[in-house]
Scaffold this motif. Sequence first.
Motif, mmCIF file in Angstrom:
data_model
loop_
_atom_site.group_PDB
_atom_site.id
_atom_site.type_symbol
_atom_site.label_atom_id
_atom_site.label_comp_id
_atom_site.label_asym_id
_atom_site.label_seq_id
_atom_site.Cartn_x
_atom_site.Cartn_y
_atom_site.Cartn_z
ATOM 1 N N UNK A 1 0.831 -1.205 0.000
ATOM 2 C CA UNK A 1 0.000 0.000 0.000
ATOM 3 C C UNK A 1 0.868 1.258 0.000
ATOM 4 N N UNK A 2 1.921 1.240 0.804
ATOM 5 C CA UNK A 2 2.851 2.374 0.849
ATOM 6 C C UNK A 2 3.535 2.577 -0.501
ATOM 7 N N UNK A 3 3.890 1.488 -1.158
ATOM 8 C CA UNK A 3 4.540 1.564 -2.471
ATOM 9 C C UNK A 3 3.583 2.122 -3.531
ATOM 10 N N UNK A 4 2.313 1.775 -3.416
ATOM 11 C CA UNK A 4 1.305 2.329 -4.338
ATOM 12 C C UNK A 4 1.205 3.838 -4.132
ATOM 13 N N UNK A 5 1.187 4.273 -2.864
ATOM 14 C CA UNK A 5 1.155 5.709 -2.564
ATOM 15 C C UNK A 5 2.386 6.413 -3.148
ATOM 16 N N UNK A 6 3.539 5.780 -3.022
ATOM 17 C CA UNK A 6 4.773 6.358 -3.557
ATOM 18 C C UNK A 6 4.713 6.471 -5.083
ATOM 19 N N UNK A 7 4.179 5.448 -5.738
ATOM 20 C CA UNK A 7 4.037 5.481 -7.195
ATOM 21 C C UNK A 7 3.086 6.595 -7.614
ATOM 22 N N UNK A 8 2.029 6.813 -6.819
ATOM 23 C CA UNK A 8 1.115 7.934 -7.085
ATOM 24 C C UNK A 8 1.849 9.268 -7.010
ATOM 25 N N UNK A 9 2.743 9.414 -6.022
ATOM 26 C CA UNK A 9 3.512 10.650 -5.876
ATOM 27 C C UNK A 9 4.445 10.856 -7.075
ATOM 28 N N UNK A 10 5.093 9.777 -7.525
ATOM 29 C CA UNK A 10 5.981 9.880 -8.688
ATOM 30 C C UNK A 10 5.190 10.285 -9.932
ATOM 31 N N UNK A 11 4.002 9.710 -10.098
ATOM 32 C CA UNK A 11 3.183 10.056 -11.258
ATOM 33 C C UNK A 11 2.747 11.523 -11.192
ATOM 34 N N UNK A 12 2.342 11.976 -10.013
ATOM 35 C CA UNK A 12 1.931 13.374 -9.862
ATOM 36 C C UNK A 12 3.099 14.314 -10.151
ATOM 37 N N UNK A 13 4.278 13.987 -9.640
ATOM 38 C CA UNK A 13 5.451 14.833 -9.874
ATOM 39 C C UNK A 13 5.764 14.922 -11.362
ATOM 40 N N UNK A 14 5.641 13.812 -12.067
ATOM 41 C CA UNK A 14 5.902 13.812 -13.507
ATOM 42 C C UNK A 14 4.862 14.650 -14.237
ATOM 43 N N UNK A 15 3.611 14.532 -13.833
ATOM 44 C CA UNK A 15 2.552 15.337 -14.469
ATOM 45 C C UNK A 15 2.759 16.834 -14.186
ATOM 46 N N UNK A 16 3.216 17.153 -12.982
ATOM 47 C CA UNK A 16 3.465 18.553 -12.631
ATOM 48 C C UNK A 16 4.563 19.165 -13.502
ATOM 49 N N UNK B 1 3.809 0.353 -12.467
ATOM 50 C CA UNK B 1 4.193 -0.068 -11.114
ATOM 51 C C UNK B 1 2.942 -0.266 -10.262
ATOM 52 N N UNK B 2 1.984 0.645 -10.353
ATOM 53 C CA UNK B 2 0.758 0.512 -9.567
ATOM 54 C C UNK B 2 -0.022 -0.731 -9.971
ATOM 55 N N UNK B 3 -0.078 -1.024 -11.252
ATOM 56 C CA UNK B 3 -0.763 -2.234 -11.722
ATOM 57 C C UNK B 3 -0.087 -3.469 -11.137
ATOM 58 N N UNK B 4 1.240 -3.501 -11.219
ATOM 59 C CA UNK B 4 2.004 -4.633 -10.679
ATOM 60 C C UNK B 4 1.736 -4.801 -9.185
ATOM 61 N N UNK B 5 1.762 -3.694 -8.452
ATOM 62 C CA UNK B 5 1.558 -3.759 -7.002
ATOM 63 C C UNK B 5 0.136 -4.169 -6.640
ATOM 64 N N UNK B 6 -0.831 -3.710 -7.396
ATOM 65 C CA UNK B 6 -2.230 -4.106 -7.118
ATOM 66 C C UNK B 6 -2.433 -5.593 -7.372
ATOM 67 N N UNK B 7 -1.798 -6.104 -8.416
ATOM 68 C CA UNK B 7 -1.886 -7.549 -8.680
ATOM 69 C C UNK B 7 -1.240 -8.327 -7.540
ATOM 70 N N UNK B 8 -0.120 -7.856 -7.051
ATOM 71 C CA UNK B 8 0.557 -8.497 -5.928
ATOM 72 C C UNK B 8 -0.296 -8.408 -4.663
ATOM 73 N N UNK B 9 -0.951 -7.295 -4.481
ATOM 74 C CA UNK B 9 -1.842 -7.074 -3.341
ATOM 75 C C UNK B 9 -2.967 -8.097 -3.335
ATOM 76 N N UNK B 10 -3.583 -8.314 -4.519
ATOM 77 C CA UNK B 10 -4.658 -9.322 -4.654
ATOM 78 C C UNK B 10 -4.118 -10.729 -4.435
#
Length: 105
Positions: free
Chosen positions: A40-55, A91-100
């Motif tokens: 879950x923490x890694x998903x949050x981190x990937x969200x931050x990286x995506x936001x930074x790139x979009x910014x 990365x988020x897709x990979x982590x969500x699959x691992x989460x499931x």
Amino acid sequence: MKIRILLISAAMVVIAGCATPHVVEVEKIGDSSLTCQQISDQIDEANKFEKAARDERKVTGKNVAAAVLFWPALLGTYANTEDAINAAKERKIHLRELYKKKGCS
């Protein structure tokens, strides 16, 4: 001659100032040993990286200077941000699959 040196110097400053958001690894070696909370923490981190790139794609002083002084640098910025955004999404897709797969809820 002085103008040429000035232009080259300005171009180098623009190139150095161009956005280079971090492109995350989609799969990391230790991913399979992560706990549900760590995933879950890694998903949050990937969200931050995506936001930074979009910014970095927004109109900024650096991007305007790149467009005016050295437009290939601006193209490089956009290409890099695209790579960073796609890597974060994968990365988020990979982590969500691992989460499931681990049965996390």
